[in-house]
Design a protein around this motif. Sequence first.
Motif, PDB file in Angstrom:
ATOM      1  N   SER A 158      -4.240  -0.791  10.576  1.00  0.00           N
ATOM      2  CA  SER A 158      -4.454   0.327  10.427  1.00  0.00           C
ATOM      3  C   SER A 158      -3.294   1.272  10.486  1.00  0.00           C
ATOM      4  CB  SER A 158      -5.599   0.944  10.868  1.00  0.00           C
ATOM      5  OG  SER A 158      -5.208   1.590  12.090  1.00  0.00           O
TER       6      SER A 158
ATOM      7  N   ARG B 276      -4.675   6.460  13.357  1.00  0.00           N
ATOM      8  CA  ARG B 276      -6.254   6.351  12.946  1.00  0.00           C
ATOM      9  C   ARG B 276      -6.656   4.995  12.988  1.00  0.00           C
ATOM     10  NH1 ARG B 276      -8.917   9.491   9.454  1.00  0.00           N
ATOM     11  NH2 ARG B 276     -10.092   8.807   7.700  1.00  0.00           N
ATOM     12  N   TRP B 277      -7.998   4.871  13.045  1.00  0.00           N
ATOM     13  CA  TRP B 277      -8.592   3.562  13.258  1.00  0.00           C
ATOM     14  C   TRP B 277      -8.141   2.777  14.347  1.00  0.00           C
ATOM     15  CZ3 TRP B 277     -12.582   5.561  11.431  1.00  0.00           C
ATOM     16  CH2 TRP B 277     -12.927   6.117  10.400  1.00  0.00           C
TER      17      TRP B 277
ATOM     18  N   PRO C 119     -10.767  -1.732  11.985  1.00  0.00           N
ATOM     19  CA  PRO C 119     -10.153  -0.895  11.215  1.00  0.00           C
ATOM     20  C   PRO C 119     -10.159  -0.909   9.663  1.00  0.00           C
ATOM     21  CG  PRO C 119      -8.571  -2.493  12.303  1.00  0.00           C
ATOM     22  CD  PRO C 119      -9.858  -2.821  12.878  1.00  0.00           C
TER      23      PRO C 119
ATOM     24  N   ALA D 199     -11.602   1.960   7.278  1.00  0.00           N
ATOM     25  CA  ALA D 199     -10.873   2.669   6.381  1.00  0.00           C
ATOM     26  C   ALA D 199     -11.568   2.571   4.847  1.00  0.00           C
ATOM     27  CB  ALA D 199      -9.346   1.741   6.065  1.00  0.00           C
TER      28      ALA D 199
ATOM     29  N   ASP E 198     -10.848   6.078   2.573  1.00  0.00           N
ATOM     30  CA  ASP E 198      -9.342   6.212   2.684  1.00  0.00           C
ATOM     31  C   ASP E 198      -8.396   5.798   1.571  1.00  0.00           C
ATOM     32  OD1 ASP E 198      -9.945   7.274   5.166  1.00  0.00           O
ATOM     33  OD2 ASP E 198      -8.790   5.829   6.290  1.00  0.00           O
TER      34      ASP E 198
ATOM     35  N   SER F 272      -4.170   2.536   3.604  1.00  0.00           N
ATOM     36  CA  SER F 272      -4.259   2.078   5.087  1.00  0.00           C
ATOM     37  C   SER F 272      -2.979   1.443   5.209  1.00  0.00           C
ATOM     38  CB  SER F 272      -5.418   1.409   5.546  1.00  0.00           C
ATOM     39  OG  SER F 272      -5.462   1.150   6.740  1.00  0.00           O
TER      40      SER F 272
END
Length: 315
Positions: free
Chosen positions: A109, A113-114, A119, A123, A128, A131
Amino acid sequence: MNIVFMGTSDFSLKSLVALHKNHYNIVAVYTQAPKPFGRNQKIHKSVVHEYAESKGIPVYTPKSLKSTSEVEKFSELKADLVIVSSYGLLIPQNILNIPNYGFINIHASLLPRWRGASPIQSAILSGDKESGITIMKMDAGLDTGDIISMKKINITPKTTYGMLTEEMGNLGTEMILETLNNLEENLSKAWKQPNIESTYASKISKDMCKIDWNNSAEIILRKIMAFSPTPSAWTEIEGIRIKILDADITMEKLHYLNEKTKIPGQLCEYGKEAFVICANNSALKLTKIHPAGKNPMSGNDFLRGHKNLVGKIFS
RNA sequence: CGCGGGGUAGAGCAGUCUGGUAGCUCGUUAGGCUCAUAACCUGAAGGUCGGAGGUUCAAAUCCUCCCCCCGCAA
């Protein structure tokens, strides 16, 4: 340079294979212990385990790294560098301290984030648009180490977990090789993660995979993609458990569907194709499903043998 | 011995309990209707009913053994 590799999944296997083919000196592989898996409770080794064994690399499968005996075993390997990729165990500080060059992690990721266990799925689930892979120095926190490099991958509404994992694995492999090419310089240039905007990706649980038809088609489709091909988003109709492997948000048939008394989860047929009503006047066309006990099939095929289910409700 | 579903035409299924001509919806194919069609009408081809043995006048169906696919759980 003595390298130890720690990993368990298909994602990590790609990197291990590349390291081995590029003649890095892998002195040991750590992976999760073999577990009873599948029908009949047969014991299965991880893919990483199988590969390492086939190449004659020593394999270690401790259930935890915290005990002093494990710390001793590890220090005897005289590792200069450890590469970690979806391993699944926490690594205590006293082990992190041992190798000269420390531990490097390949994380799927764009950190911060994540952070955490899932992950890739997270995402996709959260919608998202992109990624990627972060290569980082590991510290005692959960995916909180300094960043060595980062590259992005686009996510479309039809990107599945399987597809993204494949891409991530390739990118991560490419990036770890780049990192090793100029290791000291790369390590010295690492920068701190911003601690704002961090999110955590928890482990995937069973209930997360069950579809709630009271959500919009878009949200449900994300769930289908995030869990395809495994463990798969699923639902139930008349006692039949069905995995949904692929679906499309449908717009053109909505006017037809709206004329009916739409109930979220209702199975409809139109032009021989199977649709399910979702919330907010949306619907999904079932393109590939997998009823329990059967082989995967198209929505059309399923309808052909189950006309009686049209109008019934998925729950 | 972890629990459970399934194998019948190219696809998805019914028929099995209660043995008695191999069925349905599609697909394929030939023709018809139509301005036209993925729509409609008429015909045709396509099956060792997963395999082997057994019971029976007769087995997809009942009995025994085996093979294969899948869901749960872990």
